[in-house]
Design a protein around this motif. Structure first.
Motif, PDB file in Angstrom:
ATOM      1  N   ILE A  26       6.575  21.669  -3.817  1.00 21.56           N
ATOM      2  CA  ILE A  26       6.218  20.567  -2.926  1.00 21.56           C
ATOM      3  C   ILE A  26       5.253  21.048  -1.845  1.00 21.56           C
ATOM      4  CG2 ILE A  26       7.112  18.908  -1.240  1.00 21.56           C
ATOM      5  CD1 ILE A  26       9.755  18.939  -2.861  1.00 21.56           C
ATOM      6  N   LYS A  27       5.553  22.203  -1.264  1.00 21.99           N
ATOM      7  CA  LYS A  27       4.723  22.736  -0.170  1.00 21.99           C
ATOM      8  C   LYS A  27       3.324  23.130  -0.622  1.00 21.99           C
ATOM      9  CE  LYS A  27       5.370  24.212   3.584  1.00 21.99           C
ATOM     10  NZ  LYS A  27       4.876  23.713   4.898  1.00 21.99           N
ATOM     11  N   THR A  28       3.158  23.461  -1.886  1.00 25.76           N
ATOM     12  CA  THR A  28       1.841  23.892  -2.365  1.00 25.76           C
ATOM     13  C   THR A  28       1.065  22.772  -3.051  1.00 25.76           C
ATOM     14  OG1 THR A  28       2.885  24.722  -4.398  1.00 25.76           O
ATOM     15  CG2 THR A  28       2.496  26.309  -2.632  1.00 25.76           C
TER      16      THR A  28
ATOM     17  N   VAL B  93       8.737  15.392   6.544  1.00 24.70           N
ATOM     18  CA  VAL B  93       7.279  15.291   6.671  1.00 24.70           C
ATOM     19  C   VAL B  93       6.764  16.353   7.630  1.00 24.70           C
ATOM     20  CG1 VAL B  93       5.384  13.859   7.527  1.00 24.70           C
ATOM     21  CG2 VAL B  93       7.141  12.848   6.062  1.00 24.70           C
ATOM     22  N   LEU B  94       7.461  16.541   8.746  1.00 27.13           N
ATOM     23  CA  LEU B  94       7.046  17.574   9.708  1.00 27.13           C
ATOM     24  C   LEU B  94       7.117  18.959   9.080  1.00 27.13           C
ATOM     25  CD1 LEU B  94       8.772  16.273  12.967  1.00 27.13           C
ATOM     26  CD2 LEU B  94       6.360  16.094  12.317  1.00 27.13           C
ATOM     27  N   ASN B  95       8.130  19.201   8.263  1.00 26.84           N
ATOM     28  CA  ASN B  95       8.220  20.489   7.569  1.00 26.84           C
ATOM     29  C   ASN B  95       7.115  20.636   6.539  1.00 26.84           C
ATOM     30  OD1 ASN B  95      10.493  21.305   8.981  1.00 26.84           O
ATOM     31  ND2 ASN B  95      11.918  20.425   7.506  1.00 26.84           N
ATOM     32  N   LEU B  96       6.768  19.540   5.883  1.00 25.64           N
ATOM     33  CA  LEU B  96       5.705  19.557   4.877  1.00 25.64           C
ATOM     34  C   LEU B  96       4.371  19.977   5.493  1.00 25.64           C
ATOM     35  CD1 LEU B  96       4.873  18.733   1.902  1.00 25.64           C
ATOM     36  CD2 LEU B  96       4.347  16.481   2.864  1.00 25.64           C
ATOM     37  N   LEU B  97       4.104  19.484   6.708  1.00 27.60           N
ATOM     38  CA  LEU B  97       2.811  19.739   7.359  1.00 27.60           C
ATOM     39  C   LEU B  97       2.920  20.734   8.519  1.00 27.60           C
ATOM     40  CD1 LEU B  97       1.436  16.073   7.460  1.00 27.60           C
ATOM     41  CD2 LEU B  97       1.052  17.825   5.721  1.00 27.60           C
ATOM     42  N   LYS B  98       4.016  21.468   8.535  1.00 32.69           N
ATOM     43  CA  LYS B  98       4.288  22.381   9.653  1.00 32.69           C
ATOM     44  C   LYS B  98       3.161  23.380   9.897  1.00 32.69           C
ATOM     45  CE  LYS B  98       7.548  25.330   8.929  1.00 32.69           C
ATOM     46  NZ  LYS B  98       8.919  25.920   8.760  1.00 32.69           N
ATOM     47  N   ASP B  99       2.576  23.900   8.845  1.00 31.90           N
ATOM     48  CA  ASP B  99       1.553  24.950   8.985  1.00 31.90           C
ATOM     49  C   ASP B  99       0.135  24.396   8.982  1.00 31.90           C
ATOM     50  OD1 ASP B  99       3.640  26.844   8.900  1.00 31.90           O
ATOM     51  OD2 ASP B  99       3.640  26.764   6.710  1.00 31.90           O
TER      52      ASP B  99
ATOM     53  N   GLU C  20      -6.781  19.252   5.551  1.00 30.93           N
ATOM     54  CA  GLU C  20      -5.520  19.841   5.978  1.00 30.93           C
ATOM     55  C   GLU C  20      -4.307  19.119   5.372  1.00 30.93           C
ATOM     56  OE1 GLU C  20      -4.723  22.556   8.213  1.00 30.93           O
ATOM     57  OE2 GLU C  20      -6.781  23.053   7.634  1.00 30.93           O
ATOM     58  N   PHE C  21      -4.460  17.817   5.098  1.00 27.19           N
ATOM     59  CA  PHE C  21      -3.283  17.088   4.612  1.00 27.19           C
ATOM     60  C   PHE C  21      -3.546  16.189   3.412  1.00 27.19           C
ATOM     61  CE2 PHE C  21      -5.274  14.385   7.800  1.00 27.19           C
ATOM     62  CZ  PHE C  21      -5.181  13.099   7.296  1.00 27.19           C
ATOM     63  N   ALA C  22      -4.768  16.196   2.892  1.00 26.76           N
ATOM     64  CA  ALA C  22      -5.150  15.249   1.836  1.00 26.76           C
ATOM     65  C   ALA C  22      -4.206  15.268   0.632  1.00 26.76           C
ATOM     66  CB  ALA C  22      -6.574  15.533   1.377  1.00 26.76           C
ATOM     67  N   ILE C  23      -3.935  16.453   0.086  1.00 28.07           N
ATOM     68  CA  ILE C  23      -3.149  16.491  -1.154  1.00 28.07           C
ATOM     69  C   ILE C  23      -1.658  16.256  -0.917  1.00 28.07           C
ATOM     70  CG2 ILE C  23      -4.785  18.055  -2.270  1.00 28.07           C
ATOM     71  CD1 ILE C  23      -2.613  20.250  -1.973  1.00 28.07           C
ATOM     72  N   PHE C  24      -1.256  16.110   0.343  1.00 34.39           N
ATOM     73  CA  PHE C  24       0.170  15.902   0.630  1.00 34.39           C
ATOM     74  C   PHE C  24       0.513  14.427   0.860  1.00 34.39           C
ATOM     75  CE2 PHE C  24      -0.764  20.269   1.990  1.00 34.39           C
ATOM     76  CZ  PHE C  24       0.101  20.934   1.132  1.00 34.39           C
ATOM     77  N   GLU C  25      -0.485  13.553   0.690  1.00 36.07           N
ATOM     78  CA  GLU C  25      -0.215  12.123   0.893  1.00 36.07           C
ATOM     79  C   GLU C  25       0.866  11.624  -0.065  1.00 36.07           C
ATOM     80  OE1 GLU C  25      -2.433   7.790   0.555  1.00 36.07           O
ATOM     81  OE2 GLU C  25      -3.611   9.531   1.205  1.00 36.07           O
ATOM     82  N   THR C  26       0.792  12.025  -1.319  1.00 33.86           N
ATOM     83  CA  THR C  26       1.781  11.578  -2.307  1.00 33.86           C
ATOM     84  C   THR C  26       3.190  11.949  -1.868  1.00 33.86           C
ATOM     85  OG1 THR C  26       0.137  11.986  -4.041  1.00 33.86           O
ATOM     86  CG2 THR C  26       2.420  11.622  -4.741  1.00 33.86           C
TER      87      THR C  26
END
Length: 344
Positions: A29-31, A74-80, A109-115
């Motif tokens: 998920i993180k990658t 969500v905060l953990n997903l985008l933490k870094d 920075e966050f494009a691929i994490f929208e899903t």
């Protein structure tokens, strides 16, 4: 495992040949391995055009009202990631089309994490909202989530944690309860009685060996009439008995308000007014209200929470390099919401 950024990265993604479960790991998920492929293609295009680092403001809004849940994930997903995040806090209510989260930063920075981000919020908020409906129906009475058996084990703790955020008193799933610093709650299934061949012997053994903090609540609908078995268990355990659980199957009419009322009256008549009535089995908010009025003291809710539909979430780009933008049908620029707090 490195973060997926290109189509070549996708091609090179190799999975273990004998994967035990099909759920995504935290690392996957993180990658970005759970992303829709078109976000990877988008980044290929924008990188080729030299536009991937453009600063954008993206907003998330729901299609209907509910209770927000999944914010911490969500905060953990985008933490870094080099982004600012504003949003409602876990457990707050929201209205249709209300901006519930705003993300500001370079798009790449966050494009691929929208899903993943939308999926986290959609499903968790759906579960939390269903739990809140049950909480409102139960009032100040105990309402425990029993829904883990209805979902994939990979998401069972996510679902039951969302139920707790929504208002459930506790959860039966061990991991879910532990995630919120609680001890899991539950009684004994029919299996124990069926294997032992007798409810009373199981009740006595339960009382004898279970730790003091394990409530003495006994299931009473396995072999005999619920009233008969309730009175027998009450006589066997005396003051040690805290409650009986009614889980009568639909084949026998289910748990009805008439049954609850009769059990309550019969227990009271015999001096067992201290014994609580815990009900479970196909409960909905309407049934919770009905059974509560009949005398039920606590509720175990499963499929109404676990089967709740996700609340559709949409993310829109509303600003690019400080300029208001929007696709057709939407108003350009950010939609102000004074309820948003800076979360990151």
């Amino acid at each position: 495992m490195k973060e997926i950024r290109t189509l070549e990265d996708v091609k090179k993604l190799n999975l273990e040949p004998q994967r035990l479960f099909y759920s995504a790991s935290h690392e996957e998920i993180k990658t970005g391995a759970t992303a829709d492929i078109y976000f990877v293609k988008t980044m290929e295009i924008l990188n080729h055009m030299g536009l991937a680092r453009k600063e954008v403001v993206a907003e998330v809004f729901p299609r209907k009202s509910g209770i927000i849940c999944g914010v911490e994930e969500v905060l953990n997903l985008l933490k870094d990631k080099d982004v600012e995040i504003y949003g409602l806090q876990e457990g707050e209510s929201f209205s249709p089309k209300e901006t519930i989260m705003r993300i500001k930063g370079p798009y790449e920075e966050f494009a691929i994490f929208e899903t993943a981000l939308l999926g986290i919020l959609a499903h968790s908020s759906g579960w939390a909202t269903a739990a809140r409906e049950c909480r409102e129906a139960a009032g100040d009475k105990v309402m425990i989530c029993f829904g883990a058996r209805h979902v994939h084990p990979a998401v069972a703790p996510v679902m039951e944690r969302a139920a707790l955020i929504g208002g459930a008193s506790n959860a039966s799933c061990i991991l879910a309860a532990k995630l919120l610093g609680k001890q899991p709650s539950g009684t004994v299934p029919h299996a124990a009685m069926l294997i032992a061949g007798d409810t009373i012997s199981v009740a006595r053994t339960y009382n004898e060996i279970m730790p003091p903090d394990s409530p003495r609540i006994i299931l009473v609908d396995t072999f005999k009439d619920e009233v008969e078995e309730s009175l027998a268990v009450a006589e066997a355990l005396g003051r040690a008995l805290e409650g009986i659980r009614l889980d009568t199957p639909s084949e026998r009419g289910g748990v009805t308000k008439e049954l609850v009322y009769e059990v309550r009256k019969r227990l009271d008549q015999k001096g067992y007014d201290y014994v609580k009535i815990f009900v479970s089995g196909g409960l909905t908010p309407d049934r919770i209200r009905e059974l509560s009025e009949a005398g039920a003291d606590a509720f175990g809710v499963g499929s109404y929470i676990s089967g709740a539909s996700p609340i559709d979430m949409t993310m829109d780009i509303k600003m690019v390099e400080g300029k208001p933008v929007a696709k057709r049908g939407r108003i350009p620029g950010i939609i102000e919401n004074p309820r948003l707090k800076k979360l990151k």
